[in-house]
Design a protein around this motif. Structure first.
Motif, PDB file in Angstrom:
ATOM      1  N   ILE A 331      57.549 113.067 -25.462  1.00 36.02           N
ATOM      2  CA  ILE A 331      56.737 111.908 -25.077  1.00 36.02           C
ATOM      3  C   ILE A 331      56.106 111.263 -26.309  1.00 36.02           C
ATOM      4  N   LYS A 332      55.653 112.091 -27.221  1.00 39.60           N
ATOM      5  CA  LYS A 332      55.033 111.582 -28.439  1.00 39.60           C
ATOM      6  C   LYS A 332      56.039 110.812 -29.289  1.00 39.60           C
ATOM      7  N   GLN A 333      57.230 111.360 -29.443  1.00 35.70           N
ATOM      8  CA  GLN A 333      58.253 110.684 -30.230  1.00 35.70           C
ATOM      9  C   GLN A 333      58.708 109.400 -29.542  1.00 35.70           C
ATOM     10  N   TYR A 334      58.820 109.439 -28.235  1.00 38.38           N
ATOM     11  CA  TYR A 334      59.238 108.241 -27.492  1.00 38.38           C
ATOM     12  C   TYR A 334      58.201 107.135 -27.649  1.00 38.38           C
ATOM     13  N   ARG A 335      56.905 107.496 -27.614  1.00 36.78           N
ATOM     14  CA  ARG A 335      55.843 106.508 -27.798  1.00 36.78           C
ATOM     15  C   ARG A 335      55.892 105.910 -29.201  1.00 36.78           C
ATOM     16  N   GLN A 336      56.159 106.765 -30.207  1.00 40.09           N
ATOM     17  CA  GLN A 336      56.234 106.277 -31.580  1.00 40.09           C
ATOM     18  C   GLN A 336      57.405 105.317 -31.769  1.00 40.09           C
ATOM     19  N   GLU A 337      58.541 105.605 -31.144  1.00 38.48           N
ATOM     20  CA  GLU A 337      59.698 104.733 -31.278  1.00 38.48           C
ATOM     21  C   GLU A 337      59.444 103.366 -30.644  1.00 38.48           C
ATOM     22  N   ILE A 338      58.762 103.354 -29.515  1.00 45.60           N
ATOM     23  CA  ILE A 338      58.460 102.072 -28.873  1.00 45.60           C
ATOM     24  C   ILE A 338      57.498 101.258 -29.732  1.00 45.60           C
ATOM     25  N   ARG A 339      56.461 101.924 -30.248  1.00 48.46           N
ATOM     26  CA  ARG A 339      55.505 101.212 -31.100  1.00 48.46           C
ATOM     27  C   ARG A 339      56.171 100.712 -32.383  1.00 48.46           C
ATOM     28  N   LEU A 340      57.120 101.476 -32.908  1.00 46.79           N
ATOM     29  CA  LEU A 340      57.856 101.031 -34.090  1.00 46.79           C
ATOM     30  C   LEU A 340      58.720  99.823 -33.774  1.00 46.79           C
ATOM     31  N   ALA A 341      59.367  99.824 -32.606  1.00 49.34           N
ATOM     32  CA  ALA A 341      60.191  98.683 -32.214  1.00 49.34           C
ATOM     33  C   ALA A 341      59.352  97.433 -31.997  1.00 49.34           C
ATOM     34  N   LEU A 342      58.102  97.596 -31.603  1.00 45.39           N
ATOM     35  CA  LEU A 342      57.204  96.462 -31.413  1.00 45.39           C
ATOM     36  C   LEU A 342      56.627  95.946 -32.719  1.00 45.39           C
ATOM     37  N   GLY A 343      56.910  96.609 -33.814  1.00 43.34           N
ATOM     38  CA  GLY A 343      56.380  96.171 -35.094  1.00 43.34           C
ATOM     39  C   GLY A 343      55.012  96.716 -35.418  1.00 43.34           C
ATOM     40  N   GLY A 344      54.582  97.750 -34.721  1.00 40.76           N
ATOM     41  CA  GLY A 344      53.279  98.339 -34.955  1.00 40.76           C
ATOM     42  C   GLY A 344      53.391  99.772 -35.423  1.00 40.76           C
ATOM     43  N   VAL A 345      52.264 100.450 -35.417  1.00 36.89           N
ATOM     44  CA  VAL A 345      52.170 101.843 -35.832  1.00 36.89           C
ATOM     45  C   VAL A 345      51.357 102.583 -34.785  1.00 36.89           C
ATOM     46  N   ASP A 346      51.831 103.763 -34.412  1.00 39.68           N
ATOM     47  CA  ASP A 346      51.081 104.595 -33.479  1.00 39.68           C
ATOM     48  C   ASP A 346      49.871 105.173 -34.213  1.00 39.68           C
ATOM     49  N   ASP A 347      48.688 104.746 -33.845  1.00 41.28           N
ATOM     50  CA  ASP A 347      47.480 105.181 -34.547  1.00 41.28           C
ATOM     51  C   ASP A 347      47.222 106.674 -34.390  1.00 41.28           C
ATOM     52  N   LEU A 348      47.705 107.271 -33.306  1.00 38.95           N
ATOM     53  CA  LEU A 348      47.476 108.696 -33.101  1.00 38.95           C
ATOM     54  C   LEU A 348      48.340 109.550 -34.023  1.00 38.95           C
ATOM     55  N   ASP A 349      49.398 108.972 -34.542  1.00 37.93           N
ATOM     56  CA  ASP A 349      50.302 109.724 -35.407  1.00 37.93           C
ATOM     57  C   ASP A 349      49.914 109.497 -36.864  1.00 37.93           C
ATOM     58  N   ILE A 350      48.720 109.880 -37.215  1.00 38.51           N
ATOM     59  CA  ILE A 350      48.209 109.629 -38.549  1.00 38.51           C
ATOM     60  C   ILE A 350      48.752 110.620 -39.553  1.00 38.51           C
ATOM     61  N   GLN A 351      49.352 111.725 -39.096  1.00 37.74           N
ATOM     62  CA  GLN A 351      49.811 112.737 -40.046  1.00 37.74           C
ATOM     63  C   GLN A 351      51.062 112.298 -40.791  1.00 37.74           C
ATOM     64  N   THR A 352      51.656 111.166 -40.426  1.00 37.13           N
ATOM     65  CA  THR A 352      52.806 110.681 -41.190  1.00 37.13           C
ATOM     66  C   THR A 352      52.406 110.190 -42.571  1.00 37.13           C
ATOM     67  N   ALA A 353      51.130 109.904 -42.778  1.00 39.53           N
ATOM     68  CA  ALA A 353      50.635 109.485 -44.088  1.00 39.53           C
ATOM     69  C   ALA A 353      49.564 110.473 -44.525  1.00 39.53           C
TER      70      ALA A 353
END
Length: 738
Positions: A331-353
């Motif tokens: 579910i988390k990865q699916y949410r991130q992919e949708i937000r990426l396709a929309l041109g945004g960033v998933d704010d909850l996934d802060i550990q990528t930076a």
């Protein structure tokens, strides 16, 4: 509409209307809108005129924004614009100010002409009216609101007139079957459009490659993915609710472990179990085995200490895994992919930076996406609208200044008022001479007035000042610069100046949101380091020149080196002095109005016709084969014969072809306005009968069930037309501001 579309529209409605009564589990839409709002609006948006020599345009724009509370409405405007994919800004003069409105996709229809300009717009919205009698207002009152009877209004805006209809029934564009809605009842009033143009700008989001008249919503192309994520989150929520509490597992009987939640609850007895009951109390046989065994939270009560346990008794809690790790990760990865396709960033996934720079770089994608949306919303929307307002204010200044100075503006002759064309030509020539004299006198008086600095009484509007372009800028960034970053930017500015870059260009790194004119105004002092270094360079060139005069030329020893044309340093001295002069005398630049985008407006003759309630005549009509010639297949039938009553020769190309710039094409996706909704603008009637005064009398013979001329018993004879014509009177010269 199927269930998927209905559920998706429910998600969009809950997000853009801020409705909490709708069942929505996914937060993708709301989270993306919140992120886009933050990066589109940032610390606020400021509108300013690119050219403002007198400083009045900035005050005017600030007054309009403050009057309409634009900064408070921008959050909702961004939500509707992103969800709908398109919208329309509209303004209307109201007293000494302007009423600025935004219409979502379902509340307007825009029709364009063959050149792509707005031909007419239809706007609908609702409002409430206070009723004097409470008993009459009660049945129609809107529950949950602040009272009042709900009314609906429809505005048909043309270049010469505005038709506004007020109705008690909701005004729709389409019926339930998707077809055009029947004409709604209501009182119609026709007003003169004093602007001479349509004060509206249509904006689009995610424009496709075919043209500008189409816009797509932010989430429509991901509707299936968003609905699937909503289903996933809904299943997780069900699992948490069902498996969230642990289950007690024991080998002892239930009545030995569970105690009653309420001590006063009646306990079963032998008689009650046998079916006997008292007169005032029902039997407990069909009740729960232990009476009221539920506590306040709906759960059963288990004693803290269970005594009398046998060695073979087993009591423990079973805690199931409500949400598995794989399910949560998916579910988390699916949410991130949708937000990426929309041109945004998933704010909850802060550990990528992991560092601050990586976080700022990650949000650079969001800033880039939001800047495109902001450009569509502000540059091609509100800025164009404000430019129209400024142009209208300047026209009001010209008219009021001429009246205040005692000048009489000549009236343009109308062709229909002359029987002989030669008389019209003579009158038109006389008008042109009088108009040239009027403009010359007005220009001379304006120059004298501006030099004196005293404006006569009764003058309204803005002083003409060249270009009317309006720009916008953010009042602050999302990530504010630290003191160290500002210091680093100032070092960059100093290094650029030492490299020979002008101060105005170098200061862009320190003040990126200011215009060149504002940076020039900031240079009230002078860059002393630049001046010092330039003076040293000039002294170096002068010293070098002196040395050249002292040294003999190797090839001609009787002449100095300075006599060689290849060693001439005069150009270096001139360039150094020019650079020093520029650094000490910065000033703004004047932009002529020819650089602006022209607004399609009425001619002077049509403006006069509109003021005296006559139909316009100079407006270009749509001429497109297959559309306006009565044929449906390009003018020629399948067998080569003309269709739609057109002779066969009509489909054959003539000897003379029309040039392409005289025959523009409609934009892809645009709605071509080929029909005029106002019957009064057509001299012949709908059935061929002409009316002597089309603006003052209804058109007879209209073949429409809702028309008063066709069915007088339904609406009453001339019910809507009489109200319209009664309110449309010849208007004198408009006076707005006192």
């Amino acid at each position: 509409m199927n269930s998927v579309d209905s559920g998706f529209q429910q998600i969009l409605t809950a997000a853009k209307e801020r409705r909490g009564d709708l069942t929505v589990d996914t937060m993708i839409v709301s989270s993306h809108l919140a992120q886009m709002r933050m990066f589109i609006l940032r610390r606020g948006v400021e509108f300013f005129a690119e050219q403002d020599s007198y400083g009045y345009r900035k005050e005017f724009l600030h007054k309009v924004c403050e009057h309409n509370m634009l900064d408070m409405k921008l959050d909702s405007i961004v939500d509707y614009f992103l969800c709908d994919g398109q919208g329309l800004f509209y303004f209307r003069p109201s007293g000494d100010n302007y009423q600025l409105l935004y219409f979502p996709k379902e509340n307007y229809r825009a029709y364009r002409d063959q050149a792509g300009d707005l031909n007419s717009v239809v706007l609908t919205y609702s409002f409430n009216v206070q009723e004097e009698k409470a008993m009459e207002a009660f049945p129609m009152a809107d529950p949950g609101k602040r009272g009042g009877k709900k009314k609906y209004i429809r505005l048909k805006v043309f270049k010469d007139r505005i038709e506004q209809t007020v109705s008690d029934e909701k005004i729709e564009f389409e019926n339930a079957m998707g077809g055009p809605a029947m004409t709604q009842m209501g009182q119609t009033e026709i007003l003169t459009n004093s602007l001479g143009f349509i004060p509206a700008v249509e904006i689009f989001n995610y424009m496709d490659c075919t043209g500008e008249a189409t816009g797509n919503g932010e989430f429509e192309w991901l509707s299936n993915q968003i609905m699937y994520h909503d289903e996933l989150v809904k299943n997780v929520r069900k699992n948490l609710k069902f498996y969230g509490n642990p289950t007690l597992i024991s080998s002892r009987p239930k009545h030995d472990i569970i105690e009653a939640g309420d001590e006063s609850t009646f306990r079963p007895t032998i008689s009650s179990q046998a079916g006997f009951a008292a007169m005032g109390r029902s039997s407990t046989r069909v009740s729960e085995p232990f009476g009221g065994t539920s506590a306040l939270d709906g759960q059963i009560k288990v004693p803290r200490v269970i005594a009398n346990l046998e060695p073979t008794d087993r009591i423990s809690y079973l805690t199931p895994d409500s949400v598995s790790g794989d399910q949560n990760m998916y579910i988390k990865q699916y949410r991130q992919e949708i937000r990426l396709a929309l041109g945004g960033v998933d704010d909850l996934d802060i550990q990528t930076a992991s560092t601050a720079y990586e976080i700022k770089t990650l949000y650079g994608r969001v800033a880039s996406t939001a800047e495109k949306k902001a450009r569509a919303l502000f540059t091609y929307g509100l800025c164009k609208l404000f430019g129209m307002m400024i142009k209208h204010e300047e026209r009001m200044f010209d008219e009021s200044f001429g009246v205040a100075m005692g000048l009489k503006k000549p009236e343009i002759p109308l062709m229909e008022d002359f029987q002989d064309p030669k008389e019209y030509e003579a009158a038109n020539e006389k008008f042109l001479k009088q108009m040239a004299t009027y403009e010359k006198k007005k220009t001379n008086l304006l120059g004298v007035t501006l030099e004196s600095g005293e404006m006569p009484n009764g003058v309204t509007g803005l002083i003409p000042d060249g270009s009317t372009k309006v720009a916008w800028r953010w009042m602050g960034e999302v990530f504010e610069d630290s003191a160290d970053e500002i210091l680093q930017n100032s070092i960059v500015v100093r290094n650029l100046q030492e490299a020979g870059v002008g101060s105005i260009e170098a200061l862009k790194y320190l003040f990126p949101n200011k215009t060149d004119e504002e940076r020039a105004a900031m240079m009230s002092g002078f860059p002393f380091r630049v001046v010092q270094q330039t003076q040293q360079a000039i002294n170096s060139f002068v010293g070098m020149l002196g040395n050249l005069y002292q040294l003999p030329h190797p090839q001609t020893p009787d002449l100095p080196l300075a006599s060689d044309p290849n060693l001439d340093l005069t150009g270096f001295l001139y360039r150094s002095l020019d650079y020093l002069r520029k650094e000490l005398s910065y000033s703004g630049k004047y932009k002529p109005s020819s650089s602006d985008t022209d607004v399609a407006e009425l001619s002077d003759a049509d403006k006069r016709r509109s003021a005296i309630s006559r139909p316009v005549r100079d407006e270009p009509t749509t001429q497109l084969p297959g559309i306006t010639d009565g044929s449906g297949s390009g003018g020629v039938g399948p067998a080569g014969f003309g269709s739609g009553g057109q002779p066969m020769a009509g489909g054959v190309s003539g000897a003379e072809r029309k040039l392409e710039y005289k025959q523009p094409l409609p934009g892809p996706g645009s709605v071509l306005g080929v029909s005029n909704a106002d019957a009064s603008s057509q001299y012949p009637g709908a059935m061929g009968f002409s009316t002597p005064n089309p603006a003052a009398s209804p058109v007879f013979g209209a073949g429409d069930l809702q028309s008063p001329s066709f069915n007088p018993g339904l609406l009453g004879i001339g019910s809507s037309q009489s109200a319209a014509t009664a309110s449309r009177k010849p208007s004198a010269k408009r006076t707005r501001r006192k």
